[in-house]
Motif scaffolding. Structure first.
Motif, short mmCIF file in Angstrom:
data_model
loop_
_atom_site.label_atom_id
_atom_site.label_comp_id
_atom_site.label_asym_id
_atom_site.label_seq_id
_atom_site.Cartn_x
_atom_site.Cartn_y
_atom_site.Cartn_z
N GLU A 129 -6.45 -9.94 -9.82
CA GLU A 129 -4.99 -9.27 -9.61
C GLU A 129 -5.04 -8.03 -10.55
O GLU A 129 -4.43 -7.04 -9.79
CB GLU A 129 -4.01 -10.31 -10.30
N MET A 130 -5.78 -7.72 -11.77
CA MET A 130 -5.58 -6.66 -12.35
C MET A 130 -6.51 -5.57 -11.30
O MET A 130 -5.81 -4.32 -11.33
CB MET A 130 -6.32 -6.68 -13.63
N VAL A 131 -7.54 -5.98 -10.78
CA VAL A 131 -8.14 -5.09 -9.96
C VAL A 131 -7.47 -4.84 -8.83
O VAL A 131 -7.31 -3.49 -8.44
CB VAL A 131 -9.65 -5.67 -9.65
N ARG A 132 -6.73 -5.82 -8.25
CA ARG A 132 -5.90 -5.24 -6.98
C ARG A 132 -5.09 -4.46 -7.18
O ARG A 132 -4.77 -3.65 -6.60
CB ARG A 132 -5.29 -6.83 -6.46
N SER A 133 -4.25 -4.75 -8.41
CA SER A 133 -3.07 -3.89 -8.89
C SER A 133 -3.29 -2.57 -9.15
O SER A 133 -2.90 -1.59 -8.67
CB SER A 133 -2.43 -4.65 -9.94
N LEU A 134 -4.64 -2.28 -9.68
CA LEU A 134 -5.08 -0.99 -10.05
C LEU A 134 -5.51 -0.27 -8.81
O LEU A 134 -5.17 1.03 -8.87
CB LEU A 134 -6.31 -1.13 -11.02
N LEU A 135 -6.15 -0.76 -7.81
CA LEU A 135 -6.47 -0.13 -6.72
C LEU A 135 -5.48 0.31 -5.88
O LEU A 135 -5.33 1.10 -5.08
CB LEU A 135 -7.60 -0.97 -6.04
N GLU A 136 -4.29 -0.65 -5.92
CA GLU A 136 -3.17 -0.45 -5.23
C GLU A 136 -2.17 0.70 -5.62
O GLU A 136 -1.90 1.66 -5.11
CB GLU A 136 -2.12 -1.47 -4.95
N TYR A 137 -2.42 0.94 -7.01
CA TYR A 137 -1.81 1.99 -8.04
C TYR A 137 -2.40 3.22 -7.30
O TYR A 137 -1.99 4.30 -7.20
CB TYR A 137 -1.82 1.67 -9.54
N ALA A 138 -3.80 3.01 -7.30
CA ALA A 138 -4.40 4.43 -7.14
C ALA A 138 -4.59 4.76 -5.73
O ALA A 138 -4.36 5.93 -5.56
CB ALA A 138 -6.26 4.15 -7.55
N ALA A 139 -4.50 3.65 -4.91
CA ALA A 139 -4.14 4.25 -3.28
C ALA A 139 -2.69 4.89 -3.21
O ALA A 139 -2.69 5.90 -2.57
CB ALA A 139 -4.08 3.13 -2.57
N ALA A 140 -1.66 4.46 -3.85
CA ALA A 140 -0.67 5.16 -4.01
C ALA A 140 -0.56 6.65 -4.57
O ALA A 140 -0.12 7.69 -4.12
CB ALA A 140 0.64 4.23 -4.53
N TYR A 141 -1.26 6.56 -5.66
CA TYR A 141 -1.56 7.89 -6.40
C TYR A 141 -2.05 9.09 -5.38
O TYR A 141 -1.83 10.15 -5.75
CB TYR A 141 -2.50 7.48 -7.67
N ILE A 142 -3.13 8.40 -4.69
CA ILE A 142 -3.75 9.62 -3.93
C ILE A 142 -3.16 9.55 -2.66
O ILE A 142 -3.99 10.35 -1.71
CB ILE A 142 -5.31 9.35 -4.00
N HIS A 143 -2.24 8.68 -2.31
CA HIS A 143 -1.42 8.85 -1.05
C HIS A 143 -2.12 8.48 0.14
O HIS A 143 -2.22 8.93 1.33
CB HIS A 143 -0.77 10.33 -0.60
N LEU A 144 -2.94 7.25 0.13
CA LEU A 144 -3.51 6.50 1.08
C LEU A 144 -2.26 6.01 2.02
O LEU A 144 -1.20 5.47 1.56
CB LEU A 144 -4.45 5.45 0.48
N ALA A 145 -2.75 6.00 3.25
CA ALA A 145 -1.93 5.00 4.16
C ALA A 145 -1.67 3.76 4.01
O ALA A 145 -2.63 3.14 3.46
CB ALA A 145 -2.29 5.40 5.54
N GLU A 146 -0.60 3.14 3.89
CA GLU A 146 -0.37 1.75 3.59
C GLU A 146 -1.50 0.64 4.53
O GLU A 146 -1.48 -0.31 4.17
CB GLU A 146 1.10 1.28 3.89
N ASN A 147 -1.58 1.12 5.74
CA ASN A 147 -2.46 0.18 6.49
C ASN A 147 -3.94 0.66 6.05
O ASN A 147 -5.05 0.05 6.80
CB ASN A 147 -2.27 0.54 7.84
#
Length: 158
Positions: free
Chosen positions: A18-36
């Motif tokens: 869950e920590m890895v998932r949460s960190l990568l989701e955070y990083a995705a938002a940080y670099i503005h990746l598309a939600e899909n």
């Protein structure tokens, strides 16, 4: 973002996953990746990552993390205009493999926790999937700076 997590070692706890998932989701938002956007992270042993390193990178030794970025270029003669479906079709950016044994060894070597090293390696692989690299000094400065920035903002420090 959809992240498939596969633990081939049965050594990563639900909390660590869950920590890895949460960190990568955070990083995705940080670099503005598309939600899909979608990707996978696999936790493997040294033997498995050495086999993959040998087959794909021609280095017969275990390594800590390997990223396989998927090329989403579309042929010019492709009939359907994918831009119309951009929001509905998931964009798979690739796969990350992390050696749990190397993670444990490096956590000791660098004097921080297993979880911090696991998060660092996941983020490092994630940035590679998104086009960042460290082969040239300028690239390294950008990628490592971004890694440090994201880990700090997320709260996963040494």
């Amino acid at each position: 973002m959809e992240i498939d997590i596969i633990d081939e070692t049965n050594k990563i706890t639900d909390e660590q996953q869950e920590m890895v998932r949460s960190l990568l989701e955070y990083a995705a938002a940080y670099i503005h990746l598309a939600e899909n956007t979608e990707m996978s992270v696999s936790f493997v042993d040294n033997q498995k990552i050495q086999e993959i390193n040998r087959e794909y990178r021609f280095k017969d030794q275990p390594t800590d993390v390997i990223s396989f970025a998927l090329n989403d270029d579309v042929e010019d003669d492709f009939i359907v205009n994918l831009a119309e479906f951009e929001d509905s079709i998931p964009r798979n950016i690739g796969d990350i493999l992390i050696s749990i044994e190397k993670t444990a060894d490096q956590a000791i070597e660098y004097g921080h926790t297993f979880d911090r090293e696991l998060g660092f390696l996941a983020l490092h692989g994630f940035l590679h999937l998104n086009g960042y690299d460290h082969m040239q000094p300028e690239e390294e400065s950008i990628m490592f700076g971004l890694q440090k920035e994201i880990l700090h903002a997320y709260g996963l420090e040494r």
